[in-house]
Design a protein around this motif. Sequence first.
Motif, short mmCIF file in Angstrom:
data_model
loop_
_atom_site.label_atom_id
_atom_site.label_comp_id
_atom_site.label_asym_id
_atom_site.label_seq_id
_atom_site.Cartn_x
_atom_site.Cartn_y
_atom_site.Cartn_z
N VAL A 259 -1.16 15.69 -8.43
CA VAL A 259 -2.14 14.82 -7.90
C VAL A 259 -2.30 15.18 -6.43
CG1 VAL A 259 -0.34 12.91 -7.17
CG2 VAL A 259 -2.83 12.15 -7.77
N ASP A 260 -3.49 14.96 -5.88
CA ASP A 260 -3.75 15.14 -4.40
C ASP A 260 -2.93 14.16 -3.47
OD1 ASP A 260 -5.02 15.12 -1.77
OD2 ASP A 260 -6.91 15.09 -2.45
N THR A 261 -1.89 14.39 -2.84
CA THR A 261 -1.04 13.48 -2.22
C THR A 261 -1.85 12.46 -1.02
OG1 THR A 261 0.01 14.99 -0.79
CG2 THR A 261 1.27 14.02 -3.04
N ALA A 262 -2.72 13.31 -0.50
CA ALA A 262 -3.35 12.77 0.63
C ALA A 262 -4.54 11.56 0.12
CB ALA A 262 -4.44 13.73 1.34
N PHE A 263 -5.00 11.72 -1.21
CA PHE A 263 -5.57 10.69 -1.90
C PHE A 263 -4.85 9.51 -2.23
CE2 PHE A 263 -8.26 8.84 -5.37
CZ PHE A 263 -9.39 8.36 -4.39
N ALA A 264 -3.73 9.75 -2.70
CA ALA A 264 -2.58 8.85 -3.23
C ALA A 264 -2.25 7.91 -1.88
CB ALA A 264 -1.35 9.51 -3.67
N GLU A 265 -2.02 8.74 -0.77
CA GLU A 265 -1.77 7.94 0.46
C GLU A 265 -2.77 7.26 0.87
OE1 GLU A 265 -0.29 6.45 3.75
OE2 GLU A 265 0.98 7.28 1.99
N ARG A 266 -4.07 7.48 0.54
CA ARG A 266 -5.26 6.71 0.91
C ARG A 266 -5.37 5.57 0.26
NH1 ARG A 266 -11.56 8.08 0.77
NH2 ARG A 266 -12.42 6.22 1.89
N LEU A 267 -5.13 5.58 -1.09
CA LEU A 267 -5.01 4.30 -1.85
C LEU A 267 -3.71 3.46 -1.42
CD1 LEU A 267 -5.77 6.02 -5.49
CD2 LEU A 267 -7.43 4.83 -3.99
N ALA A 268 -2.65 3.91 -1.11
CA ALA A 268 -1.57 3.14 -0.64
C ALA A 268 -1.87 2.45 0.69
CB ALA A 268 -0.32 4.18 -0.31
N GLN A 269 -2.64 3.20 1.62
CA GLN A 269 -3.21 2.49 2.85
C GLN A 269 -4.18 1.48 2.44
OE1 GLN A 269 -2.27 3.06 6.09
NE2 GLN A 269 -3.21 1.17 6.43
N PHE A 270 -5.09 1.66 1.43
CA PHE A 270 -5.94 0.60 0.83
C PHE A 270 -5.03 -0.62 0.35
CE2 PHE A 270 -8.03 -0.90 -3.03
CZ PHE A 270 -9.43 -1.33 -2.34
N THR A 271 -4.14 -0.58 -0.17
CA THR A 271 -3.23 -1.80 -0.77
C THR A 271 -2.68 -2.53 0.35
OG1 THR A 271 -1.60 -0.43 -1.41
CG2 THR A 271 -2.87 -0.94 -2.83
N ARG A 272 -2.14 -1.55 1.35
CA ARG A 272 -1.44 -2.32 2.66
C ARG A 272 -2.41 -3.06 3.28
NH1 ARG A 272 1.38 2.97 2.90
NH2 ARG A 272 -0.28 3.74 4.61
N ASP A 273 -3.90 -2.61 3.41
CA ASP A 273 -4.73 -3.50 4.13
C ASP A 273 -5.23 -4.57 3.38
OD1 ASP A 273 -4.73 -1.23 6.10
OD2 ASP A 273 -6.68 -0.29 5.15
N LEU A 274 -4.92 -4.86 2.10
CA LEU A 274 -5.31 -5.72 1.22
C LEU A 274 -4.00 -6.87 1.11
CD1 LEU A 274 -7.57 -4.30 -1.51
CD2 LEU A 274 -8.34 -5.53 0.47
N GLY A 275 -2.90 -6.41 1.68
CA GLY A 275 -1.55 -7.11 1.30
C GLY A 275 -1.19 -7.28 -0.03
N ILE A 276 -1.75 -6.03 -0.69
CA ILE A 276 -1.16 -5.91 -2.22
C ILE A 276 -0.03 -5.12 -1.97
CG2 ILE A 276 -1.54 -5.03 -4.49
CD1 ILE A 276 -4.52 -5.47 -4.00
N GLU A 277 1.18 -5.43 -2.62
CA GLU A 277 2.54 -4.69 -2.22
C GLU A 277 2.70 -3.93 -3.42
OE1 GLU A 277 3.92 -8.46 -0.07
OE2 GLU A 277 5.56 -6.96 0.24
N ILE A 278 2.65 -4.42 -4.56
CA ILE A 278 2.85 -3.65 -5.90
C ILE A 278 1.52 -3.34 -6.56
CG2 ILE A 278 4.12 -3.41 -8.07
CD1 ILE A 278 6.27 -5.22 -6.70
N ALA A 279 1.17 -1.99 -6.82
CA ALA A 279 -0.22 -1.72 -7.60
C ALA A 279 -0.25 -0.57 -8.44
CB ALA A 279 -1.02 -1.74 -6.63
N GLY A 280 -0.98 -0.37 -9.23
CA GLY A 280 -1.19 0.66 -10.05
C GLY A 280 -2.67 1.06 -10.09
N ILE A 281 -3.23 2.05 -9.48
CA ILE A 281 -4.71 2.29 -9.13
C ILE A 281 -4.98 3.46 -9.97
CG2 ILE A 281 -6.49 2.59 -7.42
CD1 ILE A 281 -4.89 1.10 -5.43
N GLU A 282 -6.23 3.12 -10.65
CA GLU A 282 -6.63 4.30 -11.68
C GLU A 282 -7.99 4.91 -11.11
OE1 GLU A 282 -7.35 2.21 -15.53
OE2 GLU A 282 -5.15 1.38 -15.24
N PHE A 283 -7.95 6.20 -11.33
CA PHE A 283 -9.42 6.74 -10.91
C PHE A 283 -9.66 7.88 -11.74
CE2 PHE A 283 -6.01 8.94 -8.68
CZ PHE A 283 -6.31 10.49 -8.60
#
Length: 332
Positions: A259-283
Amino acid sequence: MSTLDDEPGGTPVVYALHENADWWPPFERAFREAGVPVREWNLVEGSFDPASAPPEGIFWSRISASAPSRGHDHSKDYARSVLSWLESSGRRTVNGRSTIEFEVSKVAQLAALRAAGIDAPETVAVIGAGGLRDAARRFEGRPFITKHNQGGKGLGVRRFDSVAEFETALDAGELDEPVDGITLLQEYVRPAGGFITRVEIVGGEFVYAIAADTIHGGFQLCPADACAIDATTGLPIAPPGAEAAPEPGQRLFTLRRDVDTAFAERLAQFTRDLGIEIAGIEFIESADGRRVVYDINTNTNYNADVEAEADSSGPASIARYLGALLRERYPA
Ligand SMILES: Nc1ncnc2c1ncn2[C@@H]1O[C@H](COP(=O)(O)OP(=O)(O)O)[C@@H](O)[C@H]1O
Ligand SMILES: [Mg+2]
């Protein structure tokens, strides 16, 4: 525990707010191994006094959008009420009051993705059944899918290759009514490699990614579910949306090391911005080179095969993260 009346109080613990006992054992084990005290709080039926002081602890919500499929129609609003009470009382929640709105609304997810500049599928939200026929015209000439705004487990996900095919299904009454009355019509994005990717995030950090086989697994990709078996042949049945029946013993979920770790990190940043602490994001990575994010799960049932293969563990990461929050807030 269904109410807080039977709560003895005393030592602060991690409370896990959920409604499905079947999903609990891997988490119970992870907390035990991490030495973190945890107590289940089953939000199916119960009562509480909103003017009283909640017990001390860390409150982790694992309330799932698919609760109504288990007959737990009230869990969503039970969780909203309890989380409002806990947060107003100054308690530390994880995946709290604002997160549940993402869990139960794909419209909220898609709007947030767009706002963050992340590619998401073209979608129309149709409230009530009356507007479905007209709304579908927008997808004339290309495949599209239906799904429920409050989904989970692939509820209501079905592919149509033409508006005429959709109208036939509508006329035959084949479309299930969503629990919140909101049906999404969405462009069908063909996964280039025959799989979707799910990025697991705990405490705002990327844990690992899995690939889920859509050729054999179709639309119902609940990692905890075993494949249905045909009673007469004893062989696996192709789930809805699958293009081929799974082979006996075939794994539908695998660790995705590339997996592209830069993209995974972008999704992690997205959850941090929303205050979601535990997530599974599908693409989906599409044939035409898009990376389309379509589902934000605020809880995951981690697949046992993937857990065995990965260097890190979802439930163990959660137990460690919540244990740290507990120690930080209630130092010994
Ligand atoms: N826009 C889409 N194009 C193609 N396949 C899709 C699309 N949206 C969902 N799917 C497929 O359907 C499955 C279930 O849809 P999803 O939005 O994740 O709903 P749920 O919340 O029920 O998991 C996905 O895992 C994926 O395989
Ligand atoms: Mg999904």
